[in-house]
Motif scaffolding. Structure first.
Motif, PDB file in Angstrom:
ATOM      1  N   VAL A  76       0.840  -1.204   0.000  1.00 29.45           N
ATOM      2  CA  VAL A  76       0.000   0.000   0.000  1.00 29.45           C
ATOM      3  C   VAL A  76       0.873   1.252   0.000  1.00 29.45           C
ATOM      4  O   VAL A  76       0.625   2.195  -0.761  1.00 29.45           O
ATOM      5  CB  VAL A  76      -0.979  -0.002   1.199  1.00 29.45           C
ATOM      6  CG1 VAL A  76      -1.603   1.360   1.410  1.00 29.45           C
ATOM      7  CG2 VAL A  76      -2.051  -1.066   0.994  1.00 29.45           C
ATOM      8  N   ASN A  77       1.901   1.282   0.834  1.00 33.46           N
ATOM      9  CA  ASN A  77       2.768   2.462   0.894  1.00 33.46           C
ATOM     10  C   ASN A  77       3.539   2.681  -0.405  1.00 33.46           C
ATOM     11  O   ASN A  77       3.823   3.826  -0.759  1.00 33.46           O
ATOM     12  CB  ASN A  77       3.733   2.380   2.072  1.00 33.46           C
ATOM     13  CG  ASN A  77       3.065   2.724   3.383  1.00 33.46           C
ATOM     14  OD1 ASN A  77       2.002   3.334   3.423  1.00 33.46           O
ATOM     15  ND2 ASN A  77       3.687   2.327   4.476  1.00 33.46           N
ATOM     16  N   GLN A  78       3.875   1.607  -1.105  1.00 33.72           N
ATOM     17  CA  GLN A  78       4.566   1.760  -2.391  1.00 33.72           C
ATOM     18  C   GLN A  78       3.621   2.278  -3.468  1.00 33.72           C
ATOM     19  O   GLN A  78       3.975   3.151  -4.245  1.00 33.72           O
ATOM     20  CB  GLN A  78       5.167   0.429  -2.849  1.00 33.72           C
ATOM     21  CG  GLN A  78       6.442   0.076  -2.135  1.00 33.72           C
ATOM     22  CD  GLN A  78       7.060  -1.198  -2.696  1.00 33.72           C
ATOM     23  OE1 GLN A  78       6.368  -2.066  -3.228  1.00 33.72           O
ATOM     24  NE2 GLN A  78       8.371  -1.313  -2.572  1.00 33.72           N
ATOM     25  N   GLN A  79       2.406   1.734  -3.503  1.00 38.25           N
ATOM     26  CA  GLN A  79       1.481   2.067  -4.591  1.00 38.25           C
ATOM     27  C   GLN A  79       0.525   3.212  -4.242  1.00 38.25           C
ATOM     28  O   GLN A  79       0.098   3.939  -5.139  1.00 38.25           O
ATOM     29  CB  GLN A  79       0.691   0.819  -4.992  1.00 38.25           C
ATOM     30  CG  GLN A  79       1.596  -0.265  -5.564  1.00 38.25           C
ATOM     31  CD  GLN A  79       0.823  -1.493  -5.990  1.00 38.25           C
ATOM     32  OE1 GLN A  79      -0.395  -1.469  -6.106  1.00 38.25           O
ATOM     33  NE2 GLN A  79       1.537  -2.587  -6.240  1.00 38.25           N
ATOM     34  N   TYR A  80       0.165   3.336  -2.977  1.00 39.16           N
ATOM     35  CA  TYR A  80      -0.821   4.334  -2.555  1.00 39.16           C
ATOM     36  C   TYR A  80      -0.367   5.021  -1.259  1.00 39.16           C
ATOM     37  O   TYR A  80      -1.018   4.906  -0.225  1.00 39.16           O
ATOM     38  CB  TYR A  80      -2.191   3.677  -2.334  1.00 39.16           C
ATOM     39  CG  TYR A  80      -2.605   2.744  -3.443  1.00 39.16           C
ATOM     40  CD1 TYR A  80      -3.118   3.239  -4.643  1.00 39.16           C
ATOM     41  CD2 TYR A  80      -2.477   1.358  -3.294  1.00 39.16           C
ATOM     42  CE1 TYR A  80      -3.498   2.389  -5.659  1.00 39.16           C
ATOM     43  CE2 TYR A  80      -2.863   0.505  -4.318  1.00 39.16           C
ATOM     44  CZ  TYR A  80      -3.360   1.024  -5.491  1.00 39.16           C
ATOM     45  OH  TYR A  80      -3.738   0.182  -6.495  1.00 39.16           O
ATOM     46  N   PRO A  81       0.741   5.742  -1.283  1.00 49.79           N
ATOM     47  CA  PRO A  81       1.286   6.307  -0.038  1.00 49.79           C
ATOM     48  C   PRO A  81       0.334   7.271   0.674  1.00 49.79           C
ATOM     49  O   PRO A  81       0.413   7.433   1.888  1.00 49.79           O
ATOM     50  CB  PRO A  81       2.560   7.026  -0.485  1.00 49.79           C
ATOM     51  CG  PRO A  81       2.401   7.246  -1.943  1.00 49.79           C
ATOM     52  CD  PRO A  81       1.523   6.126  -2.455  1.00 49.79           C
ATOM     53  N   TYR A  82      -0.572   7.859  -0.048  1.00 48.37           N
ATOM     54  CA  TYR A  82      -1.507   8.810   0.549  1.00 48.37           C
ATOM     55  C   TYR A  82      -2.475   8.151   1.522  1.00 48.37           C
ATOM     56  O   TYR A  82      -3.048   8.823   2.376  1.00 48.37           O
ATOM     57  CB  TYR A  82      -2.290   9.576  -0.531  1.00 48.37           C
ATOM     58  CG  TYR A  82      -2.848   8.680  -1.606  1.00 48.37           C
ATOM     59  CD1 TYR A  82      -4.075   8.056  -1.445  1.00 48.37           C
ATOM     60  CD2 TYR A  82      -2.136   8.451  -2.776  1.00 48.37           C
ATOM     61  CE1 TYR A  82      -4.589   7.228  -2.411  1.00 48.37           C
ATOM     62  CE2 TYR A  82      -2.642   7.620  -3.760  1.00 48.37           C
ATOM     63  CZ  TYR A  82      -3.867   7.006  -3.577  1.00 48.37           C
ATOM     64  OH  TYR A  82      -4.355   6.174  -4.550  1.00 48.37           O
ATOM     65  N   LEU A  83      -2.654   6.837   1.440  1.00 49.84           N
ATOM     66  CA  LEU A  83      -3.541   6.164   2.395  1.00 49.84           C
ATOM     67  C   LEU A  83      -2.976   6.194   3.818  1.00 49.84           C
ATOM     68  O   LEU A  83      -3.736   6.207   4.780  1.00 49.84           O
ATOM     69  CB  LEU A  83      -3.807   4.719   1.967  1.00 49.84           C
ATOM     70  CG  LEU A  83      -4.772   4.546   0.798  1.00 49.84           C
ATOM     71  CD1 LEU A  83      -4.911   3.071   0.427  1.00 49.84           C
ATOM     72  CD2 LEU A  83      -6.132   5.131   1.137  1.00 49.84           C
TER      73      LEU A  83
END
Length: 170
Positions: A76-83
């Motif tokens: 998630v942090n690699q692909q969607y860090p804004y989460l």
């Protein structure tokens, strides 16, 4: 009326100084726990990576769960860090709640409402954990870990509240 108060104090003498000291110790524990929870919510991926590397001390079910959470958080942090901005706000809220308890630390009688609010909040942990936990597929052992915060902080606040009420009576 003063004879009744004197009789009660002789049976259960209240030392306002020791009541204040114990209340402050309990409040400091709550402040420390909230601050630590807030600070440790920022580097979750790093912490989970470290726990995964040192998981031999944990039961197997917990090792598997933490590895699963780390793997998910890493992707998630690699692909969607804004989460992860959501957990930043969670961390911020914990730090602000820690600051909220400074008022009762300074003047617990005047700020008794904060202790009462804290008890309500810690009691509500159980409702959230046991309702949202199964919906979010959180294992029962982790739900119990989450609830332990409510148990320990709630116990500290109960002791603080009892001592503050004793100070009010004296």
């Amino acid at each position: 009326m003063s004879q009744v108060k004197e009789s009660c104090q002789s049976i259960n003498p209240v030392n306002p100084g020791s009541s204040l000291k114990l209340a402050r110790i309990c409040i400091a524990i709550v402040i420390g726990g909230l601050a630590l929870s807030g600070i440790t919510a920022f580097p979750l991926e790093t912490e989970l990576h470290w726990l995964s590397a040192h998981d031999v001390l944990l039961p197997n079910a917990m090792q598997l769960w933490l590895s699963k959470v780390y793997d998910t958080l890493h992707v998630v942090n690699q692909q969607y860090p804004y989460l992860s901005y959501g957990t930043d706000w969670l961390a911020f809220a914990h730090l602000m709640l820690a600051i909220l308890f400074i008022g009762p630390y300074i003047d617990p009688v005047k700020n008794i409402w904060v202790l009462q609010f804290g008890l309500i909040a810690y009691a509500a942990i159980f409702a959230l954990a046991f309702v949202a936990g199964p919906i979010r597929q959180i294992p029962l052992f982790w739900t119990l870990v989450d609830c332990s915060f409510g148990v320990f902080a709630g116990a500290a606040l109960l002791v603080a509240l009892r001592n503050v009420k004793q100070m009010e009576l004296s």
